[in-house]
Design an enzyme around this catalytic site. Sequence first.
Site, PDB file in Angstrom:
ATOM      1  CD  GLU A 215     -36.315  72.672  18.742  1.00 36.85           C
ATOM      2  OE1 GLU A 215     -37.100  72.558  17.768  1.00 36.85           O
ATOM      3  OE2 GLU A 215     -35.964  71.700  19.421  1.00 36.85           O
ATOM      4  CB  CYS A 249     -41.093  76.751  12.922  1.00 37.31           C
ATOM      5  SG  CYS A 249     -41.808  75.804  14.262  1.00 37.31           S
TER       6      CYS A 249
HETATM    7  P1  NAD Z   1     -36.369  86.486  15.535  1.00 36.75           P
HETATM    8  O1  NAD Z   1     -35.976  87.498  14.532  1.00 36.75           O
HETATM    9  O2  NAD Z   1     -37.298  86.850  16.625  1.00 36.75           O
HETATM   10  O3  NAD Z   1     -35.002  85.918  16.129  1.00 36.75           O
HETATM   11  C1  NAD Z   1     -34.977  84.921  17.130  1.00 36.75           C
HETATM   12  C2  NAD Z   1     -34.158  85.418  18.292  1.00 36.75           C
HETATM   13  O4  NAD Z   1     -32.824  85.624  17.901  1.00 36.75           O
HETATM   14  C3  NAD Z   1     -34.663  86.712  18.894  1.00 36.75           C
HETATM   15  O5  NAD Z   1     -34.748  86.582  20.294  1.00 36.75           O
HETATM   16  C4  NAD Z   1     -33.622  87.717  18.462  1.00 36.75           C
HETATM   17  O6  NAD Z   1     -33.457  88.757  19.396  1.00 36.75           O
HETATM   18  C5  NAD Z   1     -32.385  86.883  18.374  1.00 36.75           C
HETATM   19  N1  NAD Z   1     -31.419  87.425  17.409  1.00 36.75           N
HETATM   20  C6  NAD Z   1     -31.696  87.984  16.204  1.00 36.75           C
HETATM   21  N2  NAD Z   1     -30.551  88.362  15.594  1.00 36.75           N
HETATM   22  C7  NAD Z   1     -29.537  88.018  16.417  1.00 36.75           C
HETATM   23  C8  NAD Z   1     -28.107  88.144  16.343  1.00 36.75           C
HETATM   24  N3  NAD Z   1     -27.503  88.696  15.273  1.00 36.75           N
HETATM   25  N4  NAD Z   1     -27.376  87.679  17.385  1.00 36.75           N
HETATM   26  C9  NAD Z   1     -27.989  87.122  18.449  1.00 36.75           C
HETATM   27  N5  NAD Z   1     -29.317  86.987  18.572  1.00 36.75           N
HETATM   28  C10 NAD Z   1     -30.081  87.432  17.586  1.00 36.75           C
HETATM   29  O7  NAD Z   1     -37.018  85.220  14.858  1.00 36.75           O
HETATM   30  P2  NAD Z   1     -36.736  84.615  13.414  1.00 36.75           P
HETATM   31  O8  NAD Z   1     -35.374  84.063  13.325  1.00 36.75           O
HETATM   32  O9  NAD Z   1     -37.243  85.533  12.361  1.00 36.75           O
HETATM   33  O10 NAD Z   1     -37.766  83.398  13.511  1.00 36.75           O
HETATM   34  C11 NAD Z   1     -38.248  82.796  12.394  1.00 36.75           C
HETATM   35  C12 NAD Z   1     -37.444  81.549  12.079  1.00 36.75           C
HETATM   36  O11 NAD Z   1     -37.484  80.694  13.206  1.00 36.75           O
HETATM   37  C13 NAD Z   1     -38.016  80.763  10.943  1.00 36.75           C
HETATM   38  O12 NAD Z   1     -36.967  80.226  10.177  1.00 36.75           O
HETATM   39  C14 NAD Z   1     -38.773  79.655  11.652  1.00 36.75           C
HETATM   40  O13 NAD Z   1     -38.958  78.497  10.884  1.00 36.75           O
HETATM   41  C15 NAD Z   1     -37.905  79.411  12.827  1.00 36.75           C
HETATM   42  N6  NAD Z   1     -38.665  78.837  13.903  1.00 36.75           N
HETATM   43  C16 NAD Z   1     -38.365  77.594  14.337  1.00 36.75           C
HETATM   44  C17 NAD Z   1     -39.115  77.023  15.336  1.00 36.75           C
HETATM   45  C18 NAD Z   1     -38.835  75.653  15.859  1.00 36.75           C
HETATM   46  O14 NAD Z   1     -39.417  75.314  16.877  1.00 36.75           O
HETATM   47  N7  NAD Z   1     -37.985  74.871  15.231  1.00 36.75           N
HETATM   48  C19 NAD Z   1     -40.159  77.747  15.906  1.00 36.75           C
HETATM   49  C20 NAD Z   1     -40.420  79.017  15.441  1.00 36.75           C
HETATM   50  C21 NAD Z   1     -39.663  79.568  14.453  1.00 36.75           C
END
Ligand code: NAD
Length: 439
Positions: A215, A249
């Site tokens: 997602e 998102c």
């Molecule tokens: P985040 O930084 O919290 O990362 C998400 C998860 O990935 C966390 O649990 C984190 O611990 C893990 N993570 C981070 N780096 C990692 C790595 N190198 N290896 C393994 N795991 C790792 O969140 P984010 O990515 O900043 O979230 C924002 C993004 O998510 C935006 O692009 C947003 O559009 C997208 N998003 C999508 C949805 C959806 O439902 N499609 C919902 C919310 C956010």
Amino acid sequence: MSDQPAPQPADLVARLRATFATGRTKPLAWRTGQLEALRRLLTERGEELAAALHADLGKSRQEAYRTEIDFTVREIDHTLEHLAGWLQPQPVPVPERLSPAAAHTVQDPLGVVLVIAPWNYPVQLLLAPVVGALAAGNCVVAKPSELAPATSRAVAGLLPRYLDRDAVAVVEGAVAETTDLLAQRFDHVFYTGNGKVGRIVMRAAAEHLTPVTLELGGKSPVFVDRGTDLDVVAARLAAAKFMNAGQTCVAPDYVLTDPATARELESALVRAVAALYGEDAALSPQYGRIVNERHFDRLTGLLGSGRTVTGGAHDRAARYIAPTVLAEVAAGSPVMSEEIFGPILPLVEVAGLDEAIAFIRDRDKPLALYAFTESDTTRERLTRETSSGALAFGLPVAHLTVSDLPFGGVGESGMGSYHGRYSLEAFSHRKAVLDKPLA
Ligand code: NAD
């Protein structure tokens, strides 16, 4: 957090796998019991979760309930209402040459699944997938985001008090802990977050041939047609964009419209923002804050694009960025180069629908595409000529509150979907069953 030291990921997964092997998570009664327990957690401990969401994101209590706590309760209620029906074997016709015979499909749980959540809706985006995983009869490891630490702690403390501890575990942590988890063999990995980490997740899952749901995000465009009621458009656009300070998102990322409509929309947006948050959003209890300094710095770096219509004010110590509208933004400007994920709304001018469609098709497939139009032709053309996770006319973001609609992306915005019965599908294997009598 729990009173005991965290187990090694391999031991944790082995323990959950042992639970799954007993068959205890398969009966409908266990599944509904877990969903009811999760519902109790959300209703009895809602205030704790709301306080954590306020600490992490300055989220108002009202928004915390509407978009996270009550949202998840509704997802549980919908699932409880329909689960028995969804689990009924689905008969399928058998070709004449095999007759007499019967065929049907059943939904098998997958086993032990991993849910990795981001920080922006840290309750909803962790627990709504968990609802699907439990409904499907799986054991679950839930990994909240370290970037919403208060919520992560609250969830890690509460889940074991309500749910079957031998079947559901929370692992807190950042990159190192998630990397360790991803080295284990899961039966499904459900990841919500950005595409860069999505690739890391998919690569790790590939080692075990584990299927993934991704997602992801991206820039969700809005097309505003000529001749629409711009006060209605602006009110709905501003509410969807500036909720959670734009850190959604499916938030409208940018607006495509013709120059004359853009001029009128500018003033309508100024009125809409003031109606939502008053003359100074910094003073509004309804308006959220940016999650951390890194994102604050990234966002203030985007403020130079175009002409500022409203907003632009910011305060690093408070992680505050005013609801901002930028006009006459060039397609190549920094604010148009990446997903904004903050309270900045650029208006990009196009000649009309043809150019808007070309603009959208030239870029990654978005998670959502929105349009405000009175024209059936425009509706049909956007439906036929563009590809996106979702397409919504007249109201951005709300499609994800329709439990019977699949929620997910396509291309760069992700793969797979969930919510309602689509969550059950995501976390089950649809097994084909053929039954031919021996005589
Ligand atoms: P985040 O930084 O919290 O990362 C998400 C998860 O990935 C966390 O649990 C984190 O611990 C893990 N993570 C981070 N780096 C990692 C790595 N190198 N290896 C393994 N795991 C790792 O969140 P984010 O990515 O900043 O979230 C924002 C993004 O998510 C935006 O692009 C947003 O559009 C997208 N998003 C999508 C949805 C959806 O439902 N499609 C919902 C919310 C956010």
